[in-house]
Enzyme design. Structure first.
Site, short mmCIF file in Angstrom:
data_model
loop_
_atom_site.label_atom_id
_atom_site.label_comp_id
_atom_site.label_asym_id
_atom_site.label_seq_id
_atom_site.Cartn_x
_atom_site.Cartn_y
_atom_site.Cartn_z
N SER A 12 0.81 -1.23 0.00
CA SER A 12 0.00 0.00 0.00
C SER A 12 0.84 1.27 0.00
O SER A 12 0.37 2.32 -0.47
CB SER A 12 -0.96 0.00 1.19
N HIS A 28 1.88 4.54 4.87
CA HIS A 28 1.05 5.27 3.90
C HIS A 28 1.57 6.69 3.68
O HIS A 28 1.62 7.18 2.55
CB HIS A 28 -0.39 5.31 4.38
#
Length: 321
Positions: free
Chosen positions: A153, A203
């Site tokens: 991610s 992230h």
């Protein structure tokens, strides 16, 4: 990246396979790098018996800033991005990769896209590591420096920044309408609020990596060295493929003996006015129907016609002699 524990199978892999097959079926040009990334992440998660002995276990590749810095563990630094904790984690990331990867690879080209993914992977992991190390100074070492995480991610957040960098449109982010160029920031906050166990630094590192990539990319006129190297490698590897493709599709002329039947003519041949066979300039008679050569390399007199029976007789005489 995700720090949650492994969950039991939910049967979501067929859903992922159906989406991938449908997306690639409708595309005229299939993006090979995106396909390779999807396959690599899925195979690493499934660990088929033929690869099980070769692949490190997830315990050997956790992204843990403390262990990476202490042991200078590059295996954890790079491989942790390709491991996932459960089916839902894998499928969510791979669907996101499918959507972003197809658009970016088709618009950028496979070589530039592969170079970008490699750069974003290294930068997102590096920025995450640097942020965790910096937070130790503020006594946040237990929350971030000792964190264990895996997942693709971070790279996906970076790809989202690149994909939306020039967009003036609006998009939906978990039900909210936001400007596309700020979608990654909105998703960062919303996921952190409503999804437990995710890696905030992973992230955030991906978003900063995407911004850094755009900054450096905008200042460079020529391709970076990695892209140039990939172009050369792809060029060398694609030559035999192009040759085989040209051969199978009939692009190369068919050659018989010293003459040929094809679309083009050169100064080294003369065309028979009867059967239109291209003969070597050294021949005085047509190699196909035995018609005498008339004048120059390409006779201008094409009005002479023979009956089908006469042409057949000459050919039989020529090849039976």
């Amino acid at each position: 990246m995700d720090g949650v524990v492994r969950r039991p199978s939910r049967g979501m892999l067929p859903f992922l396979a159906l989406n991938v097959a449908n997306e690639f079926y409708r595309l005229e040009r299939k993006p090979p790098v995106t396909a390779g990334l999807l396959l690599a992440n899925t195979l690493i998660y499934l660990r088929p018996s033929v690869l099980d002995a070769l692949l490190p276990t997830i315990d050997e590749v956790w992204f843990n800033p403390h262990i990476i810095v202490k042991n200078r563990d590059l295996k954890r630094f790079f491989l942790s991005a390709f491991y996932h904790m459960g089916e839902s984690h894998l499928v969510y990331n791979m669907l996101s990769l499918l959507w972003k990867g197809v658009q970016l690879e088709i618009s950028m080209g496979s070589v530039d896209f592969a170079s970008m993914v490699a750069a974003l992977l290294a930068m997102s992991q590096g920025i995450t590591l640097a942020l965790a190390k910096m937070l130790v100074l503020f006594d946040y070492d237990k929350a971030y420096y000792q964190e264990y995480a895996v997942g693709f991610s971070g790279v996906l957040f970076a790809m989202k920044v690149v994909l939306n960098s020039q967009s003036d449109d609006y998009t939906y982010v978990h039900g909210l309408i936001v400007p596309s160029r700020y979608a990654a920031w909105a998703e960062l906050v919303l996921i952190q609020m409503f999804v437990p166990g995710v890696s905030f630094l992973g992230h955030l590192g991906g978003i900063l990596a995407g911004m850094l990539y755009l900054h450096f990319r905008g200042e460079r006129i020529r391709s970076d060295p990695l892209t140039m190297l990939l172009r050369k490698v792809v060029g060398v590897l694609s030559r035999p493929v192009r040759y085989i493709k040209d051969y199978l599709t009939g692009q190369r002329r068919r050659t018989f003996g010293r003459g040929s039947v094809g679309r083009t003519r050169s100064d080294a041949v003369w065309r028979c006015p009867v059967c239109t066979f291209d003969n070597a300039v050294s021949l005085r008679r047509c190699e196909m129907c035995d018609t005498p050569r008339e004048g120059g390399a390409f006779p201008t007199n094409r009005n002479r016609e023979l009956s089908a029976e006469e042409l057949r007789r000459r050919r039989l005489e020529r090849f039976s002699s």
